[in-house]
Enzyme design. Structure first.
Site, PDB file in Angstrom:
ATOM      1  N   GLU A  57      53.040  49.020  39.877  1.00 40.83           N
ATOM      2  CA  GLU A  57      53.828  50.527  39.761  1.00 40.83           C
ATOM      3  C   GLU A  57      55.331  50.210  39.807  1.00 40.83           C
ATOM      4  OE1 GLU A  57      52.641  53.400  42.460  1.00 40.83           O
ATOM      5  OE2 GLU A  57      53.360  55.265  41.498  1.00 40.83           O
ATOM      6  N   ARG A 108      39.799  41.031  49.622  1.00 44.87           N
ATOM      7  CA  ARG A 108      38.493  41.665  49.754  1.00 44.87           C
ATOM      8  C   ARG A 108      37.582  41.385  48.652  1.00 44.87           C
ATOM      9  NH1 ARG A 108      42.817  44.795  51.400  1.00 44.87           N
ATOM     10  NH2 ARG A 108      42.776  46.023  49.310  1.00 44.87           N
TER      11      ARG A 108
HETATM   12  P1  AMP Z   1      44.642  47.438  40.521  1.00 42.76           P
HETATM   13  O1  AMP Z   1      45.320  46.271  40.005  1.00 42.76           O
HETATM   14  O2  AMP Z   1      45.799  48.867  40.326  1.00 42.76           O
HETATM   15  O3  AMP Z   1      43.479  47.805  39.792  1.00 42.76           O
HETATM   16  O4  AMP Z   1      44.413  47.407  42.101  1.00 42.76           O
HETATM   17  C1  AMP Z   1      43.485  46.681  42.480  1.00 42.76           C
HETATM   18  C2  AMP Z   1      43.492  45.564  43.751  1.00 42.76           C
HETATM   19  O5  AMP Z   1      44.391  46.549  44.766  1.00 42.76           O
HETATM   20  C3  AMP Z   1      42.237  45.481  44.422  1.00 42.76           C
HETATM   21  O6  AMP Z   1      42.440  44.315  44.997  1.00 42.76           O
HETATM   22  C4  AMP Z   1      42.167  46.366  45.509  1.00 42.76           C
HETATM   23  O7  AMP Z   1      41.683  45.637  46.851  1.00 42.76           O
HETATM   24  C5  AMP Z   1      43.511  47.060  45.769  1.00 42.76           C
HETATM   25  N1  AMP Z   1      43.529  48.631  45.976  1.00 42.76           N
HETATM   26  C6  AMP Z   1      43.936  49.173  45.094  1.00 42.76           C
HETATM   27  N2  AMP Z   1      43.794  50.721  45.306  1.00 42.76           N
HETATM   28  C7  AMP Z   1      43.059  50.587  46.490  1.00 42.76           C
HETATM   29  C8  AMP Z   1      42.672  51.835  47.288  1.00 42.76           C
HETATM   30  N3  AMP Z   1      42.671  53.163  47.139  1.00 42.76           N
HETATM   31  N4  AMP Z   1      41.945  51.177  48.428  1.00 42.76           N
HETATM   32  C9  AMP Z   1      41.821  49.867  48.561  1.00 42.76           C
HETATM   33  N5  AMP Z   1      42.144  49.094  48.005  1.00 42.76           N
HETATM   34  C10 AMP Z   1      42.921  49.450  46.803  1.00 42.76           C
END
Ligand code: AMP
Length: 170
Positions: free
Chosen positions: A95, A58
């Site tokens: 996680e 995305r």
């Molecule tokens: P993080 O590595 O935990 O910051 O997660 C970021 C990645 O996970 C990004 O590429 C987002 O597209 C996806 N992501 C994480 N949480 C969400 C959410 N609540 N809604 C949509 N996409 C998410």
């Protein structure tokens, strides 16, 4: 314009407890999309950046649009095994378990000033890994750009002091 109206919150997707931020209504609306792009670009236009990195998948939509708007090269950072040429890869913690992202190793050269873009900043693991990849190839991360930041997860703390900009916060 209230861009929140164009983000669909889908509870318990892709698994229970996750409140998924769906950007497809935003992609559907040309006016909202352009307004969002202008908001994204505003803090980035005076950074003298040379390239934009977008994170699969995305991060490709607006990452490419930012690159087009700022007249910069665009670099896809992808999941393992998708890029056909020589790659550099970075493992990061989830996680439960780990994940990996890859970049073409000739996409960034020392001296490049790079903007990193993704749709959502959650825990910050993905963005931090993308920054590490950029730096491992000699690039300088000028800013991290997101459509949305899930502030309660404090992902910005993982971004090693890089400037971070988000259009929307939850
Ligand atoms: P993080 O590595 O935990 O910051 O997660 C970021 C990645 O996970 C990004 O590429 C987002 O597209 C996806 N992501 C994480 N949480 C969400 C959410 N609540 N809604 C949509 N996409 C998410």
């Amino acid at each position: 314009m209230d861009l929140n109206q164009f983000i669909r919150i889908v509870p318990d997707f892709p698994k229970p407890g996750i409140s998924f931020k769906d950007i497809t209504p935003l992609l559907l609306d040309p006016q909202a999309r352009d307004y969002c792009l202008q908001q994204l670009v505003e803090p980035l236009k005076d950074l003298q950046a040379t390239k934009v990195v977008g994170v699969e998948s995305r991060g490709f939509f607006f990452g490419m649009a930012i690159a087009q708007e700022l007249d910069l090269g665009f670099i896809p950072v992808r999941k393992p095994g998708k890029l056909p040429y020589k790659t550099a890869s970075q493992i990061y913690d989830l996680e439960y378990g780990t994940d990996t992202i890859e970049i073409h190793s000739d996409a960034i050269v020392p001296g490049d000033r790079v903007i990193m873009h993704d749709d959502v900043l959650a825990t910050g693991g993905t963005a931090a890994a993308a920054c590490t990849l950029i730096e491992s190839l000699g690039g300088e991360v000028m800013a991290c750009s997101f459509l949305m930041e899930l502030s309660f997860l404090d992902g910005a703390a993982k971004l090693q002091g890089h400037k971070s900009y988000s259009v929307l916060r939850y």
